[in-house]
Motif scaffolding. Structure first.
Motif, mmCIF file in Angstrom:
data_model
loop_
_atom_site.group_PDB
_atom_site.id
_atom_site.type_symbol
_atom_site.label_atom_id
_atom_site.label_comp_id
_atom_site.label_asym_id
_atom_site.label_seq_id
_atom_site.Cartn_x
_atom_site.Cartn_y
_atom_site.Cartn_z
ATOM 1 N N HIS A 164 0.835 -1.343 -0.449
ATOM 2 C CA HIS A 164 0.112 -0.161 0.478
ATOM 3 C C HIS A 164 0.545 1.292 -0.240
ATOM 4 O O HIS A 164 1.031 2.456 -0.779
ATOM 5 C CB HIS A 164 -1.187 0.486 1.323
ATOM 6 N N GLU A 165 2.051 1.251 1.199
ATOM 7 C CA GLU A 165 3.239 2.594 0.633
ATOM 8 C C GLU A 165 3.757 2.528 -0.329
ATOM 9 O O GLU A 165 3.508 3.547 -0.911
ATOM 10 C CB GLU A 165 3.407 2.312 2.346
ATOM 11 N N GLU A 166 3.587 1.564 -0.690
ATOM 12 C CA GLU A 166 4.605 1.981 -2.199
ATOM 13 C C GLU A 166 3.172 2.224 -3.360
ATOM 14 O O GLU A 166 4.052 3.408 -4.502
ATOM 15 C CB GLU A 166 5.012 0.707 -2.571
ATOM 16 N N LEU A 167 1.957 1.274 -3.663
ATOM 17 C CA LEU A 167 1.060 2.182 -4.122
ATOM 18 C C LEU A 167 0.816 3.924 -3.847
ATOM 19 O O LEU A 167 0.914 4.328 -5.159
ATOM 20 C CB LEU A 167 -0.367 1.592 -4.333
ATOM 21 N N LEU A 168 0.738 3.808 -2.730
ATOM 22 C CA LEU A 168 0.625 6.013 -2.448
ATOM 23 C C LEU A 168 2.209 6.322 -3.107
ATOM 24 O O LEU A 168 1.782 7.352 -3.740
ATOM 25 C CB LEU A 168 0.498 5.992 -0.638
ATOM 26 N N GLN A 218 0.823 -1.703 -14.193
ATOM 27 C CA GLN A 218 -0.321 -2.054 -13.041
ATOM 28 C C GLN A 218 0.448 -1.397 -11.686
ATOM 29 O O GLN A 218 2.419 -1.191 -11.467
ATOM 30 C CB GLN A 218 0.044 -3.749 -12.540
ATOM 31 N N LEU A 219 -0.012 -0.934 -10.917
ATOM 32 C CA LEU A 219 0.312 0.304 -10.287
ATOM 33 C C LEU A 219 0.672 -0.846 -8.633
ATOM 34 O O LEU A 219 1.257 0.015 -8.261
ATOM 35 C CB LEU A 219 -0.691 1.305 -9.680
ATOM 36 N N PHE A 220 0.794 -2.108 -8.857
ATOM 37 C CA PHE A 220 0.954 -2.733 -7.746
ATOM 38 C C PHE A 220 0.959 -4.788 -8.041
ATOM 39 O O PHE A 220 0.643 -4.441 -9.704
ATOM 40 C CB PHE A 220 0.484 -2.907 -6.372
#
Length: 411
Positions: free
Chosen positions: A234-238, A396-398
């Motif tokens: 989640h943090e990497e995506l943000l 893809q973002l994650f």
């Protein structure tokens, strides 16, 4: 088995810090909940994830040898567990989605509209290799009965007692009875839009970000390692979103709508505090409504044309029973609706669910980033039906495989 005829208090779980309750809560598509004041606004989801990670080790006192551990969250206070819950009662899907994310989806024995949400969640699971989910046929628990809770005999009621009492059919004595004879309540739901809880619960209530609540549930299920691994995703995506976010003047104006039908359209501001907008706030959207429309109120085509959003996001649009082509056609065929910029430019997009769990939050962050800023985050396919679209791996973002591995325990 009913009321005082229930089994004696099990030793599996103990509970403390209960408070009184009462009041009113609207249905899932309704909006009569009153909003809390902004002075109690919680931290952003980015900060919440870091804070929750930091507190997960200190709040839950647990040991590998099976000794008791205590988890604290408003409005319940301290709840002490003497074993990991194996059967989980839920009402709203953010709690059920948290159990699912931690590999305990099969332990859920009740939820609001289980067949509806099973179908919606399973629009996303096909993109997670080896992950399966089946909530069909569970007890539909929007307004649960005590008799059924005795029958389910759950190890934890992963539900907000303040929101249960707000139904009006449950007294504090009823809540205490279930806690004493079966298992405790543990949940937080008014953080969805920072609604005011029933008066009797106000002093005990706090608002949390989605991932803060998730950290608490992970403590209850003794799955902190899975939580921390998903929180890292989640943090990497943000961070990915923040690094490429367009300047405010380059962002489209947008609205988030819940059109149960085009005669009754619920509208939500994209920056409203609470986990309902946990997938839109990080994108720092420009609300087409500004402060003119109260989040959760109903609007008509005239109000939408006055706001004239560049983008319309449609809650529940990915559900198999929702026809996005029909929604688009409904706007296009109306003489007022057809003049809205989002309609003219074919920018009416499907979304997932309001009470999103962490896995839906990851997907909805990705899809919303693409829907609002395709030039920065890659194009969103023109979705009409079926599961979450196949996105080229390079866009893809994650990492889907990483998320699937975490859910399945391959850390």
């Amino acid at each position: 088995m009913t009321d005082s005829d229930g089994p004696t208090r099990r030793k599996f779980l103990t509970y403390g810090g209960s408070v009184a309750a009462g009041g009113l809560l609207a249905g899932c598509t309704g909006s009569s909940e009153s909003d809390a004041t902004a002075t109690d606004a919680a931290a952003t989801d980015t900060t919440a994830t870091a804070d929750a990670t930091a507190t997960s080790e200190s709040t839950a006192e647990s040991t590998a040898d099976g000794s008791s551990y205590t988890v604290s969250m408003a409005p319940m206070g301290d709840v002490t567990f003497e074993g990991v819950p194996e059967s989980i009662f839920t009402r709203l899907t953010h709690h059920a989605g948290m159990a699912f994310a931690l590999g305990h989806g099969d332990a859920v024995n009740a939820m609001h509209a289980p067949d509806y949400y099973d179908a919606l969640w399973n629009q996303f699971t096909p993109r997670l290799p080896g992950v399966e989910l089946d909530w069909t046929g569970l007890y539909s628990s929007w307004e649960p009965s005590k008799e059924r809770l005795y029958e389910l005999d759950s190890d934890v009621h992963l539900a907000d007692p303040a929101s249960v009492s707000a139904l009006g059919s449950w007294s504090q004595a009823d809540l205490d009875e279930i806690e004493e004879n079966i298992s405790p309540w543990f949940g937080n739901s008014f953080s969805a839009r920072h609604q005011a809880p029933p008066t009797e619960w106000v002093d005990a209530y706090e608002y949390y970000g989605l991932w803060e609540i998730f950290a608490k549930v992970a403590q209850v299920l003794q799955a902190e390692a899975k939580y921390e691994a998903l929180a890292a995703v989640h943090e990497e995506l943000l961070a990915t979103i923040a690094a490429d976010l367009p300047a405010e003047e380059d962002r489209p104006t947008a609205v988030l709508l819940g059109p149960s039908d085009l005669e009754s359209i619920y509208a939500y501001n994209l920056s409203t505090p609470g986990f309902l907008t946990a997938h839109t706030r990080p994108l720092k959207p420009v609300s087409a409504f500004g402060d003119d429309v109260e989040s959760g109120s109903t609007v008509d085509f005239e109000t939408l044309l006055e706001a004239d959003p560049d983008v319309i996001l449609t809650l529940g649009g990915m559900h198999p029973n929702t026809s996005m082509p029909d929604i688009r056609t409904g706007f296009q065929d109306d003489p007022v609706g057809a003049e809205i910029s989002a309609v003219k430019n074919d920018r009416i997009y499907a979304q997932g669910g309001r009470y999103q769990g962490p896995i839906l939050n990851l997907f909805q962050l990705e899809m919303t980033a693409k829907q609002l800023s395709p030039d920065r985050f890659g194009a969103w396919p023109q979705y009409s039906e079926g599961p979450y679209p196949e996105i080229p791996e390079e866009e893809q973002l994650f990492d889907r495989q990483r998320v699937a591995d975490i859910i399945n325990g391959n850390l």
